[in-house]
Enzyme design. Sequence first.
Site, PDB file in Angstrom:
ATOM      1  N   SER A  11       0.820  -1.204   0.000  1.00  0.00           N
ATOM      2  CA  SER A  11       0.000   0.000   0.000  1.00  0.00           C
ATOM      3  C   SER A  11       0.862   1.266   0.000  1.00  0.00           C
ATOM      4  CB  SER A  11      -0.897  -0.011   1.240  1.00  0.00           C
ATOM      5  OG  SER A  11      -0.100  -0.196   2.396  1.00  0.00           O
ATOM      6  N   TYR A  42      -4.246   0.724   3.779  1.00  0.00           N
ATOM      7  CA  TYR A  42      -5.235  -0.319   3.500  1.00  0.00           C
ATOM      8  C   TYR A  42      -5.834  -0.851   4.810  1.00  0.00           C
ATOM      9  CZ  TYR A  42      -3.599  -1.029  -1.389  1.00  0.00           C
ATOM     10  OH  TYR A  42      -3.284  -0.896  -2.718  1.00  0.00           O
ATOM     11  N   GLY A  43      -5.050  -0.736   5.868  1.00  0.00           N
ATOM     12  CA  GLY A  43      -5.394  -1.401   7.138  1.00  0.00           C
ATOM     13  C   GLY A  43      -6.663  -0.929   7.796  1.00  0.00           C
ATOM     14  N   GLU A 154       5.811   6.340   9.067  1.00  0.00           N
ATOM     15  CA  GLU A 154       5.763   7.229   7.889  1.00  0.00           C
ATOM     16  C   GLU A 154       6.287   8.622   8.216  1.00  0.00           C
ATOM     17  OE1 GLU A 154       3.231   6.770   4.837  1.00  0.00           O
ATOM     18  OE2 GLU A 154       3.622   4.630   5.025  1.00  0.00           O
ATOM     19  N   CYS A 186       2.974  -6.613   9.970  1.00  0.00           N
ATOM     20  CA  CYS A 186       2.719  -5.448   9.126  1.00  0.00           C
ATOM     21  C   CYS A 186       4.083  -5.021   8.596  1.00  0.00           C
ATOM     22  CB  CYS A 186       2.100  -4.329   9.961  1.00  0.00           C
ATOM     23  SG  CYS A 186       2.019  -2.751   9.099  1.00  0.00           S
TER      24      CYS A 186
END
Length: 276
Positions: A11, A42-43, A154, A186
């Site tokens: 993603s 997406y999570g 991020e 993840c």
Amino acid sequence: MSTLPIGIFDSGVGGLTVLRAVRDRLPHESVIYLGDTARVPYGTKSPATIERYAVEDASFLVEKGVKMLLVACNTASAMARERLRAEFQIPLLSVLGPGARMAARVTRNGRIGVIATEATIESGAYVRAIEDASGDKQVEIFARACPLFVPLVEEGETDSAITRLVAEQYLAPLRAQEIDTLVLGCTHYPLLKRVIGETMGSAVTLVDSAEATAEETAHVLAQHGLLNQVPGASSSEFYVTDAARRFHRIAEKILGEPLPHLEAVEIWGHDRLHTS
Ligand code: DGL
């Protein structure tokens, strides 16, 4: 066929941890990476939406002419791996299987923790995959969603006071369960390995699904006679669906080297192109 690249998608930037591990394990292989940065995360999305995105991501890479698909996103793996397997006729590996198999192998007391996005945890896919991989071995699995870890990574907060605080909040209940193995379910989480490791303590083995996936990629390619035997000709191409400059900055940090080729693309409707 064997000189074609491996297609890897996620993603966003998280799948770069898988790309990095694949390049370390298989330095002769070329790779094409797609980060669906326009639609990350997406999570937090519904299963149907995640499945549609995953099919579009895979279709884009297949049209680029890859020899194998690596689903480097646990959320997409949890929601779409069966559909992708049915739809694409090339070898496919998703991060979920290798991570689950490694956890089943390394646990000594059978108490395994899994941390991942909300969608992955709610799907129950890791619990099923670990139970399947454990065979007769008795296991108890403790799963926990850690939604704040993705934005922290991020933002580059991989080893800061705020990340340690969040880690303590998420992981203290798992520590109390006396797990001896924790799956980083993840693709962003390997970037928090130090904080997660220190929070859990040295008695807990962290399972990095990126490393486990790289190892299994080598086996899958060998099985299909697709290992690239031509040294020195490997290349890497990177595609994103939005915010190329932001991706560029974070990617160079994760990979520790300049990106050779980065392009912004539109992939909407790629599943229609593929199935028509
Ligand atoms: N790459 C995703 C995963 O491995 C995390 C980011 C997202 O939510 O899209 O689950």
